[in-house]
Design a protein around this motif. Structure first.
Motif, PDB file in Angstrom:
ATOM      1  N   VAL A 116       0.865  -1.180   0.000  1.00  0.00           N
ATOM      2  CA  VAL A 116       0.000   0.000   0.000  1.00  0.00           C
ATOM      3  C   VAL A 116       0.903   1.232   0.000  1.00  0.00           C
ATOM      4  O   VAL A 116       1.676   1.443   0.929  1.00  0.00           O
ATOM      5  N   PRO A 117       0.840   2.054  -1.050  1.00  0.00           N
ATOM      6  CA  PRO A 117       1.783   3.174  -1.158  1.00  0.00           C
ATOM      7  C   PRO A 117       1.449   4.316  -0.197  1.00  0.00           C
ATOM      8  O   PRO A 117       0.314   4.463   0.247  1.00  0.00           O
ATOM      9  N   SER A 118       2.446   5.115   0.089  1.00  0.00           N
ATOM     10  CA  SER A 118       2.246   6.326   0.880  1.00  0.00           C
ATOM     11  C   SER A 118       2.085   7.512  -0.055  1.00  0.00           C
ATOM     12  O   SER A 118       2.687   7.563  -1.125  1.00  0.00           O
ATOM     13  N   GLY A 119       1.254   8.456   0.358  1.00  0.00           N
ATOM     14  CA  GLY A 119       1.016   9.633  -0.460  1.00  0.00           C
ATOM     15  C   GLY A 119      -0.446  10.007  -0.450  1.00  0.00           C
ATOM     16  O   GLY A 119      -1.271   9.340   0.197  1.00  0.00           O
ATOM     17  N   LEU A 120      -0.780  11.075  -1.149  1.00  0.00           N
ATOM     18  CA  LEU A 120      -2.163  11.514  -1.285  1.00  0.00           C
ATOM     19  C   LEU A 120      -2.638  11.218  -2.697  1.00  0.00           C
ATOM     20  O   LEU A 120      -2.058  11.712  -3.669  1.00  0.00           O
ATOM     21  N   PHE A 121      -3.687  10.415  -2.816  1.00  0.00           N
ATOM     22  CA  PHE A 121      -4.140   9.926  -4.120  1.00  0.00           C
ATOM     23  C   PHE A 121      -5.569  10.403  -4.402  1.00  0.00           C
ATOM     24  O   PHE A 121      -6.461  10.249  -3.565  1.00  0.00           O
ATOM     25  N   ASN A 122      -5.765  10.965  -5.589  1.00  0.00           N
ATOM     26  CA  ASN A 122      -7.078  11.423  -6.022  1.00  0.00           C
ATOM     27  C   ASN A 122      -7.894  10.262  -6.575  1.00  0.00           C
ATOM     28  O   ASN A 122      -7.375   9.419  -7.311  1.00  0.00           O
ATOM     29  N   TYR A 123      -9.163  10.225  -6.217  1.00  0.00           N
ATOM     30  CA  TYR A 123     -10.080   9.275  -6.841  1.00  0.00           C
ATOM     31  C   TYR A 123     -11.429   9.955  -6.999  1.00  0.00           C
ATOM     32  O   TYR A 123     -11.688  11.010  -6.429  1.00  0.00           O
ATOM     33  N   GLY A 124     -12.288   9.383  -7.814  1.00  0.00           N
ATOM     34  CA  GLY A 124     -13.585   9.999  -8.082  1.00  0.00           C
ATOM     35  C   GLY A 124     -14.524   8.989  -8.694  1.00  0.00           C
ATOM     36  O   GLY A 124     -14.307   7.781  -8.617  1.00  0.00           O
ATOM     37  N   GLY A 125     -15.583   9.498  -9.332  1.00  0.00           N
ATOM     38  CA  GLY A 125     -16.493   8.616 -10.043  1.00  0.00           C
ATOM     39  C   GLY A 125     -17.873   8.514  -9.428  1.00  0.00           C
ATOM     40  O   GLY A 125     -18.463   9.510  -9.001  1.00  0.00           O
ATOM     41  N   SER A 126     -18.386   7.310  -9.378  1.00  0.00           N
ATOM     42  CA  SER A 126     -19.786   7.001  -9.124  1.00  0.00           C
ATOM     43  C   SER A 126     -20.359   7.644  -7.866  1.00  0.00           C
ATOM     44  O   SER A 126     -19.776   7.558  -6.783  1.00  0.00           O
ATOM     45  N   THR A 127     -21.542   8.254  -8.008  1.00  0.00           N
ATOM     46  CA  THR A 127     -22.275   8.729  -6.840  1.00  0.00           C
ATOM     47  C   THR A 127     -22.918   7.565  -6.098  1.00  0.00           C
ATOM     48  O   THR A 127     -23.172   7.660  -4.897  1.00  0.00           O
ATOM     49  N   THR A 128     -23.176   6.459  -6.796  1.00  0.00           N
ATOM     50  CA  THR A 128     -23.737   5.273  -6.159  1.00  0.00           C
ATOM     51  C   THR A 128     -22.823   4.767  -5.055  1.00  0.00           C
ATOM     52  O   THR A 128     -23.287   4.299  -4.008  1.00  0.00           O
ATOM     53  N   LEU A 129     -21.515   4.853  -5.273  1.00  0.00           N
ATOM     54  CA  LEU A 129     -20.562   4.332  -4.301  1.00  0.00           C
ATOM     55  C   LEU A 129     -20.213   5.331  -3.205  1.00  0.00           C
ATOM     56  O   LEU A 129     -19.261   5.119  -2.446  1.00  0.00           O
ATOM     57  N   ALA A 130     -20.978   6.399  -3.099  1.00  0.00           N
ATOM     58  CA  ALA A 130     -20.740   7.381  -2.043  1.00  0.00           C
ATOM     59  C   ALA A 130     -20.707   6.762  -0.646  1.00  0.00           C
ATOM     60  O   ALA A 130     -19.911   7.199   0.198  1.00  0.00           O
ATOM     61  N   PRO A 131     -21.526   5.724  -0.337  1.00  0.00           N
ATOM     62  CA  PRO A 131     -21.430   5.111   0.994  1.00  0.00           C
ATOM     63  C   PRO A 131     -20.046   4.532   1.307  1.00  0.00           C
ATOM     64  O   PRO A 131     -19.699   4.395   2.480  1.00  0.00           O
ATOM     65  N   LEU A 132     -19.261   4.197   0.272  1.00  0.00           N
ATOM     66  CA  LEU A 132     -17.908   3.694   0.511  1.00  0.00           C
ATOM     67  C   LEU A 132     -16.943   4.832   0.827  1.00  0.00           C
ATOM     68  O   LEU A 132     -15.761   4.579   1.118  1.00  0.00           O
ATOM     69  N   ARG A 133     -17.428   6.057   0.773  1.00  0.00           N
ATOM     70  CA  ARG A 133     -16.598   7.205   1.125  1.00  0.00           C
ATOM     71  C   ARG A 133     -17.014   7.780   2.477  1.00  0.00           C
ATOM     72  O   ARG A 133     -16.723   8.940   2.800  1.00  0.00           O
ATOM     73  N   SER A 134     -17.679   6.958   3.283  1.00  0.00           N
ATOM     74  CA  SER A 134     -18.127   7.404   4.599  1.00  0.00           C
ATOM     75  C   SER A 134     -16.952   7.572   5.547  1.00  0.00           C
ATOM     76  O   SER A 134     -15.863   7.033   5.333  1.00  0.00           O
ATOM     77  N   ARG A 135     -17.182   8.303   6.620  1.00  0.00           N
ATOM     78  CA  ARG A 135     -16.137   8.521   7.621  1.00  0.00           C
ATOM     79  C   ARG A 135     -15.695   7.201   8.255  1.00  0.00           C
ATOM     80  O   ARG A 135     -14.510   7.017   8.554  1.00  0.00           O
ATOM     81  N   VAL A 136     -16.638   6.278   8.427  1.00  0.00           N
ATOM     82  CA  VAL A 136     -16.302   4.980   9.038  1.00  0.00           C
ATOM     83  C   VAL A 136     -15.294   4.223   8.184  1.00  0.00           C
ATOM     84  O   VAL A 136     -14.289   3.710   8.687  1.00  0.00           O
ATOM     85  N   ILE A 137     -15.551   4.152   6.886  1.00  0.00           N
ATOM     86  CA  ILE A 137     -14.664   3.398   5.999  1.00  0.00           C
ATOM     87  C   ILE A 137     -13.334   4.115   5.822  1.00  0.00           C
ATOM     88  O   ILE A 137     -12.261   3.487   5.865  1.00  0.00           O
ATOM     89  N   LEU A 138     -13.359   5.418   5.641  1.00  0.00           N
ATOM     90  CA  LEU A 138     -12.111   6.162   5.481  1.00  0.00           C
ATOM     91  C   LEU A 138     -11.262   6.082   6.748  1.00  0.00           C
ATOM     92  O   LEU A 138     -10.028   6.001   6.671  1.00  0.00           O
ATOM     93  N   SER A 139     -11.912   6.059   7.901  1.00  0.00           N
ATOM     94  CA  SER A 139     -11.169   5.937   9.157  1.00  0.00           C
ATOM     95  C   SER A 139     -10.528   4.554   9.280  1.00  0.00           C
ATOM     96  O   SER A 139      -9.399   4.427   9.768  1.00  0.00           O
ATOM     97  N   ALA A 140     -11.239   3.522   8.830  1.00  0.00           N
ATOM     98  CA  ALA A 140     -10.683   2.168   8.868  1.00  0.00           C
ATOM     99  C   ALA A 140      -9.479   2.045   7.942  1.00  0.00           C
ATOM    100  O   ALA A 140      -8.474   1.407   8.288  1.00  0.00           O
ATOM    101  N   LEU A 141      -9.563   2.655   6.773  1.00  0.00           N
ATOM    102  CA  LEU A 141      -8.438   2.647   5.841  1.00  0.00           C
ATOM    103  C   LEU A 141      -7.236   3.374   6.435  1.00  0.00           C
ATOM    104  O   LEU A 141      -6.094   2.898   6.360  1.00  0.00           O
ATOM    105  N   ALA A 142      -7.500   4.520   7.052  1.00  0.00           N
ATOM    106  CA  ALA A 142      -6.409   5.304   7.632  1.00  0.00           C
ATOM    107  C   ALA A 142      -5.771   4.589   8.815  1.00  0.00           C
ATOM    108  O   ALA A 142      -4.549   4.673   9.016  1.00  0.00           O
TER     109      ALA A 142
END
Length: 383
Positions: free
Chosen positions: A109-135
């Motif tokens: 898993v690389p270090s750095g800041l990575f841009n991503y985008g796309g589907s509004t359907t997948l907005a639930p995967l951008r929740s604070r819970v999931i982003l916190s787990a990734l971090a």
């Protein structure tokens, strides 16, 4: 690095070979037979020139597919074959794959800041819970969701941004189109679509629309303009008022048009809305209103009524949600619910850091921990 093979490790190997029988185009250059179907990859006198031309044409027209054959993913409205079934069907192909238990176990898993985008359907995967787990699992792996500068966000916009090099990877609620594979090849890299969840399309109506359900044929006729009154499908004498996002938004709308409307496009009576929130609000306030959206976006709504659906012209209606108020994972996985689809992460295969970031993100979501979070977000886990 788990199931996603980094193409940077293949620089010293022979070029991948495409199978002329099943189309799989990630066979190692040293392989004697296709890893998927077992067909010999070379004739005794060597590989004929025509085979190489077919491989090149397949690359341009179909792109690289690593995790599952596009034919298996994209056929019809239902594309919900679970991961376990894929592994059982193609054991020789998946025996090299290792799926991780936790996000912290995912390597490379690389270090750095990575841009991503796309589907509004997948907005639930951008929740604070999931982003916190990734971090928590990989603190150095920073993610930033980017909206398009001009136009609305969506799968199509995300793909365009990925092709322009504005994103490291993208989320999509529809498969890639042949033209998008070709555009990537023209720019010197490949795009790969990797499924991470199963979703269903829920159809909702104004609460006073009194019909038992709709079948796919009736739904098609409503949105193409052939059926215009609820009386025609067993309801009251009330005009039907359909709502939909514009076709250019792609994603869910594109999927609905291709798989439900059979690419006929929307009729003149369909009213355009910007997003699901606006669709829900308009349907709830419009007698005779009808709309559609990704199931997780509709499940908690109380201002509209979700309709059971039946396949074809039948009357065996299936609800998208269980009596417990959750997505009916069994109906989505088995395909008994008529409108299901795969959700994808799109990886830019460019032998660079963007590829590593997209591969890592996909592996994180496909870990056991990641798939549990996918389910908590309202989708159906693929493994």
């Amino acid at each position: 690095m788990g199931y996603l093979h980094q193409s940077t490790t293949m620089n010293t190997q022979k070029a991948a070979v495409r199978c002329s029988k099943c189309g799989y185009n990630n066979n190692p250059g040293t392989a004697a037979a296709c890893l998927v179907c077992g067909k010999p990859l070379r004739e005794k006198a060597g590989v004929p020139l025509r085979v190489w031309w077919i491989a090149v044409a397949g690359l341009l027209a179909g792109g690289g597919i690593l995790f599952a054959l596009r034919a298996g993913l994209d056929e019809g409205v239902n594309a919900s074959t679970p991961l376990a079934a894929q592994i059982d069907r193609y054991p020789s192909r998946f025996e090299r794959i290792r799926l991780y238990r936790t996000m912290a176990e995912v390597p490379d898993v690389p270090s750095g800041l990575f841009n991503y985008g796309g589907s509004t359907t997948l907005a639930p995967l951008r929740s604070r819970v999931i982003l916190s787990a990734l971090a928590a699992a990989h603190p150095g792996f920073g993610l930033r969701y980017i909206d398009p500068i001009d136009g609305d966000p969506g799968s199509g916009a995300g793909i365009a941004m990925l092709l322009r090099g504005e994103l490291s990877f993208s989320q999509s609620s529809r498969p890639l189109k042949d033209s998008e594979f070709v555009r990537a090849a023209a720019r010197g890299f490949k795009l790969e679509q990797l499924p991470i969840a199963i979703d269903g399309i829920a159809v909702f109506v104004h609460p006073e629309v009194a019909v038992e359900g709709l079948n796919i044929g009736q739904l098609r006729d409503i949105f193409t303009g052939k059926i215009t009154n609820w009386r025609q499908v067993g309801g009251a004498d009330l005009p039907i008022v359909p709502f939909s996002r514009n076709l250019r938004d792609g994603g869910t709308v594109d999927f609905f048009n291709e798989n439900v409307l059979r690419s006929r496009g929307f009729g003149p009576r369909v009213r355009a809305i910007r997003d699901t929130t606006e669709a829900l609000r308009n349907v709830a306030s419009t007698p005779g209103g009808i709309g559609y959206a990704s199931a997780p976006e509709v499940i908690s709504q109380r201002t509209v009524r979700t309709l059971p659906l039946a396949k074809g012209d039948g009357r065996q209606y299936v609800k998208p949600f269980s009596d417990l108020g959750t997505v009916d994972a069994g109906a989505f996985r088995s395909g008994t619910y008529p409108i299901t689809r795969r959700l994808f992460i799109l990886v830019r295969r460019d032998d660079g850091l963007d590829e590593q970031a997209g591969a890592a993100y996909t592996n994180l979501l496909l870990s056991g921990q990641g798939q549990r979070l996918v389910e908590q977000a309202g989708f159906v886990a693929i493994r």
